[in-house]
Motif scaffolding. Sequence first.
Motif, PDB file in Angstrom:
ATOM      1  N   HIS A 122       0.833  -1.208   0.000  1.00 46.18           N
ATOM      2  CA  HIS A 122       0.000   0.000   0.000  1.00 46.18           C
ATOM      3  C   HIS A 122       0.866   1.256   0.000  1.00 46.18           C
ATOM      4  N   ALA A 123       0.629   2.146  -0.951  1.00 46.43           N
ATOM      5  CA  ALA A 123       1.242   3.476  -0.906  1.00 46.43           C
ATOM      6  C   ALA A 123       0.113   4.490  -0.772  1.00 46.43           C
ATOM      7  N   HIS A 124       0.372   5.536  -0.007  1.00 48.86           N
ATOM      8  CA  HIS A 124      -0.678   6.541   0.178  1.00 48.86           C
ATOM      9  C   HIS A 124      -0.059   7.872   0.551  1.00 48.86           C
ATOM     10  N   GLY A 125      -0.856   8.919   0.385  1.00 55.84           N
ATOM     11  CA  GLY A 125      -0.397  10.246   0.775  1.00 55.84           C
ATOM     12  C   GLY A 125      -1.581  11.164   0.913  1.00 55.84           C
ATOM     13  N   ALA A 126      -1.370  12.254   1.648  1.00 56.92           N
ATOM     14  CA  ALA A 126      -2.447  13.220   1.846  1.00 56.92           C
ATOM     15  C   ALA A 126      -2.849  13.865   0.514  1.00 56.92           C
ATOM     16  N   ASP A 127      -1.875  13.957  -0.416  1.00 56.82           N
ATOM     17  CA  ASP A 127      -2.191  14.476  -1.752  1.00 56.82           C
ATOM     18  C   ASP A 127      -1.379  13.680  -2.785  1.00 56.82           C
ATOM     19  N   ILE A 128      -1.491  14.059  -4.054  1.00 54.64           N
ATOM     20  CA  ILE A 128      -0.850  13.299  -5.130  1.00 54.64           C
ATOM     21  C   ILE A 128       0.669  13.288  -4.968  1.00 54.64           C
ATOM     22  N   ALA A 145       4.404  -4.366  -7.373  1.00 52.20           N
ATOM     23  CA  ALA A 145       2.982  -4.038  -7.496  1.00 52.20           C
ATOM     24  C   ALA A 145       2.586  -3.173  -6.301  1.00 52.20           C
ATOM     25  N   ILE A 146       1.952  -2.033  -6.595  1.00 52.94           N
ATOM     26  CA  ILE A 146       1.676  -1.069  -5.529  1.00 52.94           C
ATOM     27  C   ILE A 146       0.249  -0.534  -5.649  1.00 52.94           C
ATOM     28  N   ARG A 147      -0.487  -0.623  -4.548  1.00 52.70           N
ATOM     29  CA  ARG A 147      -1.813  -0.011  -4.486  1.00 52.70           C
ATOM     30  C   ARG A 147      -1.627   1.447  -4.118  1.00 52.70           C
ATOM     31  N   VAL A 148      -2.308   2.352  -4.832  1.00 53.12           N
ATOM     32  CA  VAL A 148      -2.119   3.781  -4.564  1.00 53.12           C
ATOM     33  C   VAL A 148      -3.454   4.417  -4.168  1.00 53.12           C
ATOM     34  N   GLN A 149      -3.449   5.100  -3.014  1.00 58.94           N
ATOM     35  CA  GLN A 149      -4.617   5.841  -2.520  1.00 58.94           C
ATOM     36  C   GLN A 149      -4.134   7.235  -2.120  1.00 58.94           C
ATOM     37  N   SER A 150      -4.938   8.244  -2.376  1.00 57.17           N
ATOM     38  CA  SER A 150      -4.522   9.569  -1.913  1.00 57.17           C
ATOM     39  C   SER A 150      -5.697  10.330  -1.320  1.00 57.17           C
ATOM     40  N   GLY A 151      -5.382  11.314  -0.499  1.00 61.54           N
ATOM     41  CA  GLY A 151      -6.414  12.191   0.041  1.00 61.54           C
ATOM     42  C   GLY A 151      -7.144  12.881  -1.110  1.00 61.54           C
ATOM     43  N   ILE A 152      -8.380  13.295  -0.845  1.00 62.48           N
ATOM     44  CA  ILE A 152      -9.204  13.911  -1.889  1.00 62.48           C
ATOM     45  C   ILE A 152      -9.475  15.362  -1.519  1.00 62.48           C
ATOM     46  N   PRO A 153      -9.151  16.295  -2.427  1.00 60.99           N
ATOM     47  CA  PRO A 153      -9.384  17.709  -2.106  1.00 60.99           C
ATOM     48  C   PRO A 153     -10.834  17.945  -1.684  1.00 60.99           C
ATOM     49  N   LEU A 155     -12.184  16.772   1.143  1.00 63.92           N
ATOM     50  CA  LEU A 155     -12.619  15.803   2.155  1.00 63.92           C
ATOM     51  C   LEU A 155     -11.560  15.710   3.258  1.00 63.92           C
ATOM     52  N   ASP A 156     -12.009  15.674   4.508  1.00 60.67           N
ATOM     53  CA  ASP A 156     -11.078  15.646   5.641  1.00 60.67           C
ATOM     54  C   ASP A 156     -10.302  14.346   5.739  1.00 60.67           C
ATOM     55  N   ALA A 157     -10.991  13.228   5.417  1.00 64.65           N
ATOM     56  CA  ALA A 157     -10.353  11.915   5.556  1.00 64.65           C
ATOM     57  C   ALA A 157     -10.888  11.035   4.445  1.00 64.65           C
ATOM     58  N   THR A 158     -10.115  10.044   4.043  1.00 66.54           N
ATOM     59  CA  THR A 158     -10.670   9.064   3.120  1.00 66.54           C
ATOM     60  C   THR A 158     -10.056   7.703   3.376  1.00 66.54           C
ATOM     61  N   TYR A 159     -10.673   6.674   2.817  1.00 65.48           N
ATOM     62  CA  TYR A 159     -10.190   5.314   3.015  1.00 65.48           C
ATOM     63  C   TYR A 159      -8.743   5.170   2.497  1.00 65.48           C
ATOM     64  N   GLY A 160      -7.925   4.507   3.273  1.00 57.13           N
ATOM     65  CA  GLY A 160      -6.588   4.128   2.803  1.00 57.13           C
ATOM     66  C   GLY A 160      -5.516   5.155   3.045  1.00 57.13           C
ATOM     67  N   VAL A 161      -5.893   6.306   3.614  1.00 61.64           N
ATOM     68  CA  VAL A 161      -4.904   7.363   3.860  1.00 61.64           C
ATOM     69  C   VAL A 161      -4.865   7.658   5.358  1.00 61.64           C
ATOM     70  N   PRO A 162      -3.768   7.308   6.022  1.00 63.42           N
ATOM     71  CA  PRO A 162      -3.700   7.524   7.472  1.00 63.42           C
ATOM     72  C   PRO A 162      -3.474   8.986   7.820  1.00 63.42           C
ATOM     73  N   LYS A 163      -3.779   9.300   9.070  1.00 66.83           N
ATOM     74  CA  LYS A 163      -3.443  10.644   9.541  1.00 66.83           C
ATOM     75  C   LYS A 163      -1.988  10.613   9.998  1.00 66.83           C
ATOM     76  N   GLY A 164      -1.200  11.562   9.604  1.00 66.02           N
ATOM     77  CA  GLY A 164       0.205  11.603  10.011  1.00 66.02           C
ATOM     78  C   GLY A 164       1.031  10.563   9.267  1.00 66.02           C
ATOM     79  N   ALA A 165       2.177  10.212   9.841  1.00 64.73           N
ATOM     80  CA  ALA A 165       3.120   9.352   9.120  1.00 64.73           C
ATOM     81  C   ALA A 165       2.928   7.865   9.433  1.00 64.73           C
ATOM     82  N   LEU A 166       1.890   7.518  10.230  1.00 60.32           N
ATOM     83  CA  LEU A 166       1.705   6.118  10.625  1.00 60.32           C
ATOM     84  C   LEU A 166       1.231   5.276   9.447  1.00 60.32           C
TER      85      LEU A 166
END
Length: 402
Positions: A122-128, A145-153, A155-166
Amino acid sequence: MKIKHASVNICSPGRNFVTLKIETDDGIYGLGDGTLNGRELAVASYLSEHVIPCILNRDPFQTEDIWQYLYRGAYWRRGPVTMSATAAVDMALWDIKGKALNTPVYNLLGGRSRDGVLVYCHAHGADIEEACDDVARHREMGYKAIRVQSGIPGLDATYGVPKGALPYEPAERGLPPESRWSTEKYLLHVPKLFARVREQFGDDLHLLHDCHHRLSPIEAARLGKELEPFHLFWMEDPVPAEFQEGFRVIREHTTTPIATGEVLNSIWDVHDLIRNQWIDYARLTLTHAGGFTALKKIADFAELYHVRTGCHGPTDLSPVCMAAALHFDLAIHNFGIQEHMPHNKETDEVFPHAYRFEDGFMFPGDGPGLGVDLDEKLAAKYPYQRAYLPVLRKLDGTLWDW
Ligand code: EZ4
Ligand code: CO
């Protein structure tokens, strides 16, 4: 050989795990994972109160008959609680079989069909931008192979994107947290994310994405179509999975491969999806879908229709399930890919295991049985703590699928 004793261990080295230990009269024991995230004690009590008394004194080699006894013989069949408990028994019995015969479980399932098990992370980030940094970091670690999820402009939170660096860890202690959702904002954003990832990383990397059950069929069709230029490995759970017919609409509009099944627990849940060729990957797990005995039948049925497996592998399944999945993945012919979310250090210590990751692939180890153990003394230091998965609402407050 007879089943002499069975016990349920519940521990929480960071998150909750339910482990069944079955012991035989000649001193061999086997482990099975029965963890159902956010509903752990329901499975634990189903096992202790209803299942264990019925399996004592049985021959642990009779995996088929015991499975049928727990499924057909229970009258109330299927459902995640029942199937997770059944899976825990089945997994532990295959572990015992392997140990008794002094061979890894993959040899009992047909032997190796490949050298190693392709996994995705899983790779993720608050933005692209942040998501791309995380893709780079995981590629550096060797993942192919990498699953990619990012925060959505917006929206405060979304699936697959943690708060902070955890790392992302679904289920939080306390009552269910709630967040807000907008399909409109999501659909505008995701194609931009994958355009950018392909631009930066080229065509070789396998890319995956999880919609987490939030779209309608026609919305998913639109997303699949817009993602076609970026040739995803799969688009996961585009719509809630219980409406099998819904996948037909998606299929009629897009060639983006589709994966589903992490919340499903029976061959009947994927029967129409598979026989109509509405999906490409079945994501049911050994733990939630009844163990090796059941998942082997699902995989064999899927093989007829060119549907491959892609077992769910989150941190809310224990290392016992991960070990079991790797034996299964190595052995079956129509394996596709395995999800890999590494467990925290505490969990790895409670469940010492032989499996390992190397250069994008995982290997179950070649010792007898599943090659995973439970350190009960250490586990006792991490008592169960109630936790829930989040609940989602649309911007206007309507309850939605998380
Ligand atoms: O939300 O395992 O693909 N992975 C997922 C997971 C699930 C959790 C739920 O317990 O969708 O992160
Ligand atoms: Co998923």
